[in-house]
Design a protein around this motif. Structure first.
Motif, PDB file in Angstrom:
ATOM      1  N   ARG A  15     -12.453  51.643  29.219  1.00 20.11           N
ATOM      2  CA  ARG A  15     -11.846  50.728  30.204  1.00 20.11           C
ATOM      3  C   ARG A  15     -12.514  50.774  31.577  1.00 20.11           C
ATOM      4  NH1 ARG A  15      -5.618  51.905  28.198  1.00 20.11           N
ATOM      5  NH2 ARG A  15      -5.961  50.933  26.167  1.00 20.11           N
ATOM      6  N   ARG A  16     -12.162  49.821  32.406  1.00 23.19           N
ATOM      7  CA  ARG A  16     -12.631  49.680  33.792  1.00 23.19           C
ATOM      8  C   ARG A  16     -14.140  49.478  33.888  1.00 23.19           C
ATOM      9  NH1 ARG A  16      -8.699  50.009  37.831  1.00 23.19           N
ATOM     10  NH2 ARG A  16     -10.014  48.473  38.819  1.00 23.19           N
ATOM     11  N   ARG A  17     -14.720  48.835  32.865  1.00 21.50           N
ATOM     12  CA  ARG A  17     -16.144  48.498  32.937  1.00 21.50           C
ATOM     13  C   ARG A  17     -16.382  47.019  32.610  1.00 21.50           C
ATOM     14  NH1 ARG A  17     -17.834  53.564  29.627  1.00 21.50           N
ATOM     15  NH2 ARG A  17     -15.701  54.120  30.040  1.00 21.50           N
ATOM     16  N   GLY A  18     -15.356  46.207  32.887  1.00 19.16           N
ATOM     17  CA  GLY A  18     -15.533  44.756  32.774  1.00 19.16           C
ATOM     18  C   GLY A  18     -15.432  44.188  31.369  1.00 19.16           C
ATOM     19  N   ARG A  19     -14.969  44.984  30.412  1.00 16.39           N
ATOM     20  CA  ARG A  19     -14.981  44.497  29.017  1.00 16.39           C
ATOM     21  C   ARG A  19     -13.863  43.488  28.746  1.00 16.39           C
ATOM     22  NH1 ARG A  19     -17.012  50.225  27.987  1.00 16.39           N
ATOM     23  NH2 ARG A  19     -19.098  49.813  27.242  1.00 16.39           N
ATOM     24  N   ARG A  58     -12.505  41.561  30.927  1.00 14.72           N
ATOM     25  CA  ARG A  58     -12.903  40.351  31.660  1.00 14.72           C
ATOM     26  C   ARG A  58     -13.923  39.550  30.839  1.00 14.72           C
ATOM     27  NH1 ARG A  58     -12.405  39.527  37.037  1.00 14.72           N
ATOM     28  NH2 ARG A  58     -12.370  41.725  37.602  1.00 14.72           N
ATOM     29  N   LYS A  59     -14.849  40.275  30.235  1.00 12.93           N
ATOM     30  CA  LYS A  59     -15.880  39.627  29.414  1.00 12.93           C
ATOM     31  C   LYS A  59     -15.235  38.900  28.218  1.00 12.93           C
ATOM     32  CE  LYS A  59     -20.385  39.684  28.161  1.00 12.93           C
ATOM     33  NZ  LYS A  59     -21.504  39.356  29.015  1.00 12.93           N
ATOM     34  N   LEU A  84      -5.756  41.581  36.085  1.00 10.83           N
ATOM     35  CA  LEU A  84      -6.855  40.952  35.334  1.00 10.83           C
ATOM     36  C   LEU A  84      -6.610  39.448  35.177  1.00 10.83           C
ATOM     37  CD1 LEU A  84      -9.325  41.081  33.351  1.00 10.83           C
ATOM     38  CD2 LEU A  84      -7.704  41.704  31.574  1.00 10.83           C
ATOM     39  N   ASN A 106     -13.358  35.791  29.518  1.00 13.61           N
ATOM     40  CA  ASN A 106     -14.260  34.701  29.905  1.00 13.61           C
ATOM     41  C   ASN A 106     -14.822  33.995  28.671  1.00 13.61           C
ATOM     42  OD1 ASN A 106     -14.170  34.513  32.717  1.00 13.61           O
ATOM     43  ND2 ASN A 106     -15.472  36.321  32.941  1.00 13.61           N
ATOM     44  N   SER A 126      -6.885  37.605  38.428  1.00 11.49           N
ATOM     45  CA  SER A 126      -8.264  37.513  38.940  1.00 11.49           C
ATOM     46  C   SER A 126      -9.050  36.406  38.237  1.00 11.49           C
ATOM     47  CB  SER A 126      -8.989  38.857  38.802  1.00 11.49           C
ATOM     48  OG  SER A 126      -9.374  39.069  37.463  1.00 11.49           O
TER      49      SER A 126
END
Ligand SMILES: CC(C)(COP(=O)(O)OP(=O)(O)OC[C@H]1O[C@@H](n2cnc3c(N)ncnc32)[C@H](O)[C@@H]1OP(=O)(O)O)[C@@H](O)C(=O)NCCC(=O)NCCS
Length: 152
Positions: free
Chosen positions: A80-84, A86-87, A118, A90, A121
């Motif tokens: 976690r907390r590495r943009g996964r 969000r990826k 999340l 998207n 954002s």
């Protein structure tokens, strides 16, 4: 995110992997047989972030012609907390845009600040609240939605 990670749509053959990932992300998980059946049907889909060792995150959803509901979104605790997430989101939003979906919605526990941050954002807006929604804790659910403008 590393270069060897990619996003794929899961097929019914990967139901067991999905069950195991969901168990690592949530207290309750659906069973592999349930996932197998759902993934064989038309309206349920799951996308997952994979690397050589296996699945590290996923987003499952139901859709009808113009609406999609996110059922679950999870990333392995150690990833976690590495943009996964969000990826994954998207990718999913892009998929919805390309497939004529004009509204995405989801329910989230009022205490789940990580997920709420999340979604906010990425432009999701608060659309409602369901009181005492989760039976085991009587916690409220918030409904978030994202309206998409049709392409073309
Ligand atoms: C919620 C979850 C999917 C986020 O996954 P992730 O890969 O760590 O998220 P990302 O790294 O992409 O974070 C994107 C943004 O989300 C928010 N966020 C993520 N984790 C957060 C945390 N622990 N606290 C506060 N904000 C957080 C932040 O805004 C973050 O952006 P930033 O890193 O630039 O600050 C993950 O914590 C998880 O699997 N939780 C358990 C399952 C769950 O609750 N799913 C949601 C169900 S609705």
């Amino acid at each position: 995110m590393n270069d060897d990670e990619r996003i794929v749509f899961l097929t019914p053959e990967r139901a067991e992997e999905l069950e195991s990932l969901e168990r690592s992300c949530f207290f309750h998980s659906w069973g592999r047989e349930e996932f197998r059946q759902l993934l064989s049907g038309k309206n349920f889909k799951a996308i997952a972030l994979t690397k050589t060792e296996g699945l590290i995150g996923y987003l499952s959803f139901m859709h009808v012609p113009d609406e999609a509901e996110i059922l679950n979104l999870g990333v392995l605790p150690e990833a976690r907390r590495r943009g996964r997430a969000r990826k994954l989101l998207n990718f999913f939003i892009d998929y919805c845009r390309k497939n004529g979906i004009s509204r995405i919605f989801l329910e989230v526990r009022v205490s789940n600040k990580a997920a709420i941050n999340l979604y906010q954002s990425l432009g999701f807006n608060l659309a409602g609240r369901r009181t005492d929604y989760y039976p085991e804790t009587k916690e409220d659910a918030l409904i978030y939605e994202l309206k998409l403008i049709k392409e073309g």
